[in-house]
Design an enzyme around this catalytic site. Structure first.
Site, PDB file in Angstrom:
ATOM      1  N   MET A  78       0.820  -1.201   0.000  1.00 47.62           N
ATOM      2  CA  MET A  78       0.000   0.000   0.000  1.00 47.62           C
ATOM      3  C   MET A  78       0.866   1.268   0.000  1.00 47.62           C
ATOM      4  O   MET A  78       2.064   1.213   0.270  1.00 47.62           O
ATOM      5  CB  MET A  78      -0.936  -0.004   1.208  1.00 47.62           C
ATOM      6  CG  MET A  78      -1.914  -1.170   1.215  1.00 47.62           C
ATOM      7  SD  MET A  78      -3.029  -1.162   2.632  1.00 47.62           S
ATOM      8  CE  MET A  78      -4.069   0.254   2.247  1.00 47.62           C
ATOM      9  N   HIS A  79       0.218   2.396  -0.302  1.00 46.86           N
ATOM     10  CA  HIS A  79       0.770   3.754  -0.148  1.00 46.86           C
ATOM     11  C   HIS A  79       1.811   4.148  -1.185  1.00 46.86           C
ATOM     12  O   HIS A  79       2.140   5.330  -1.287  1.00 46.86           O
ATOM     13  CB  HIS A  79       1.392   3.959   1.243  1.00 46.86           C
ATOM     14  CG  HIS A  79       0.634   3.400   2.387  1.00 46.86           C
ATOM     15  ND1 HIS A  79      -0.727   3.573   2.529  1.00 46.86           N
ATOM     16  CD2 HIS A  79       1.041   2.657   3.457  1.00 46.86           C
ATOM     17  CE1 HIS A  79      -1.120   2.965   3.649  1.00 46.86           C
ATOM     18  NE2 HIS A  79      -0.080   2.409   4.209  1.00 46.86           N
ATOM     19  N   ASP A 237      -2.719  -4.985   0.175  1.00 42.70           N
ATOM     20  CA  ASP A 237      -2.293  -6.317   0.610  1.00 42.70           C
ATOM     21  C   ASP A 237      -2.950  -6.764   1.913  1.00 42.70           C
ATOM     22  O   ASP A 237      -3.328  -7.934   2.058  1.00 42.70           O
ATOM     23  CB  ASP A 237      -0.770  -6.398   0.712  1.00 42.70           C
ATOM     24  CG  ASP A 237      -0.145  -5.283   1.539  1.00 42.70           C
ATOM     25  OD1 ASP A 237      -0.879  -4.449   2.124  1.00 42.70           O
ATOM     26  OD2 ASP A 237       1.098  -5.226   1.608  1.00 42.70           O
TER      27      ASP A 237
END
Length: 492
Positions: A78-79, A237
């Site tokens: 992520m991110h 995830d």
């Protein structure tokens, strides 16, 4: 019917093949390099993810009737900031979730914009790993590159774009950008304005199981897949791992012991904790969750084993730890190798061993590493409990969950039973389950997870006597960060 799940991880990309009964038929893995061009920086080339998928899927289909593949689902780290120009070409390497270069941008958001306003807009507080501060960093430090941006994406979204030609993301992954109004499931116009972005630069939002398109004909031909294969939006995830462990619907918990560590608790509707110490995110099943995150979990064990001890046999190293010593270790480890999120939100925090004596052994320090991660996840659990949310048991997955010793320590420190899935590839499995929904095999994620997820028969039960011992040691451990917090400001 066959389904492919892709997991675009930090250390590796994994491809999983699942049948209609939930059996995992094959898994491939491609290791990936991370670049650290400056202290605290962490970057990857998105082309590497796509190459890992191309070669991984081709290997996955060897000896398989590829005509039976109906759909693909992807999840990923992520991110991470992936930016494309007007020709859909990658502008710069992706800035990853564990990159801490943005602490000045986070300070700006906290002071000048205000945490209360940002929480109202997004349900979350600023963190160095989130996507919005990275965009602010680009605007300030790389203005020429920033001016070229025409699309902002996340790692698994870039892979989906290469598969379909569609700019998309899902609500679970978008929740970690600090650009999404999580409660109302739309892009936050004020946050986009603060970051200097137009809404047209953002990908289209989908639920995780929704179809974004079919695989491009040229990609289908290259991979050996039918051109009718559908691709769903996928998930972050941790949201995908929740699906892969059956953590679907309110009142459930899942722990991921991956490179980072997370505790995800599903909630009955949108919810934020009083301190914003937890992330308030959308789930892959259409609901919501609270998530605590520690930035290094199994990553601590890899660092200790690989870089410090030079040990390749993790099982043999952990065998040095005597079961009777659980709850009695006077060596403590703070697992802050990359700073920390929950509950400290301190990118300057660093790891430390404390309590060593002349008779401290190698096994004591190995045990301290495993315990330190468990204590940090107990910090997350205590924030959840402070909101009067009950967590009576949890599932656990990720590479670290393969260790029986670490599972026992986790159960004793948290004081709750652990459920272990039959496959360690829960994120990729969750992505494949989402693909089964987009294919029409199941009407929703809940029914798909109920039918396809399998858990080991035996729970990992906490030892009631050791729980008491660990509670006392956790209290000591918990006092260490406040005691040395000011020191971190001096050494960086």
């Amino acid at each position: 019917m066959l389904f492919i799940g892709l997991d675009i991880g930090t250390s590796a990309t994994k491809c999983l093949l699942m049948d209609a009964e939930g059996r995992v038929l094959k898994v491939t893995s491609r290791s990936q390099r991370t670049a650290y061009p400056e202290p605290g920086w962490s970057e990857q080339d998105p082309a590497m993810w796509w190459e890992s998928v191309r070669s991984g899927v081709r290997e996955l289909l060897e000896g398989v009737d590829a005509g039976e593949v109906c759909a693909i689902g992807a999840c990923g780290q992520m991110h991470g900031l992936v930016v494309l120009d007007e020709k859909d070409e990658v502008i710069r390497p992706a800035i990853l979730w564990n990159d801490s270069r943005t602490r000045y941008q986070v300070s700006y958001l906290e002071r000048e914009v205000g945490e209360a306003f940002i929480s109202e807009q997004t349900g979350n507080r600023p963190y160095t790993g989130f996507t919005a501060p990275k965009l602010l960093w680009m605007r300030e430090e790389e203005p020429v590159n920033f001016a070229r941006i025409r699309k902002v994406m996340l790692p698994k979204d870039y892979v989906n774009f290469r598969l379909t030609g569609v700019h998309s993301t899902d609500y679970s992954d978008a929740s970690g950008t600090l650009l999404l109004d999580v409660e109302h499931k739309c892009w936050s116009k004020p946050m986009l304005s603060i970051c200097g972005l137009r809404e047209a630069y953002m990908p289209q939002l989908f639920e995780s199981w929704e179809t974004i398109g079919e695989i491009l004909p040229e990609v289908a031909s290259e991979l050996g897949l039918p051109p009718t294969v559908k691709v769903c939006a996928g998930a972050g995830d941790n949201a995908s791992a929740a699906v892969g462990t059956g953590t679907v619907g309110p009142g459930r918990c899942n722990i991921v012991l991956g490179t980072a560590g997370t505790m995800l608790v599903t909630t009955d509707g949108y919810f934020t904790d009083r301190r914003n110490a937890l992330h308030s995110f959308c789930s892959a099943d259409g609901g919501f969750n609270l998530m605590g995150c520690i930035l290094t979990a199994a990553g601590c064990n890899s660092w200790w084993m690989d870089d410090i001890l030079g040990a390749t046999d993790y099982e043999a190293e952990q065998a040095r730890v005597q079961g009777g010593h659980l709850g009695h270790n006077d060596v403590y480890f703070l697992p802050y190798l990359m700073g920390e999120r929950t509950p400290h939100n301190d990118p300057r925090a660093r790891a430390a061993f404390l309590g060593m004596r002349i008779d401290t052994s190698r096994a004591d320090m190995t045990q301290a590493v495993l315990e330190g991660v468990a204590y940090a996840l107990n910090d997350c659990l205590n924030v959840v409990r402070s909101e009067e949310i009950q967590v009576l048991e949890t599932s656990i997955c990720g590479g670290g969950a393969n260790s029986p010793l670490w599972r026992a320590i986790m159960a004793d420190v948290l004081g709750i039973p652990l459920q272990v899935p039959t496959t360690e590839q829960s994120p990729a499995l969750g992505a494949a389950i989402l693909a089964s929904v987009t294919s029409g095999l199941f009407p929703d994620v809940a029914s798909a997870a109920d039918a396809l997820v399998r858990m080991e028969d035996d729970l990992v039960m906490p030892n009631r006597q050791i729980i008491t011992l660990y509670q006392g040691r956790y209290n000591v451990w918990h006092s260490l960060y406040p005691a040395i917090k000011d020191f971190y400001q001096q050494i960086l």
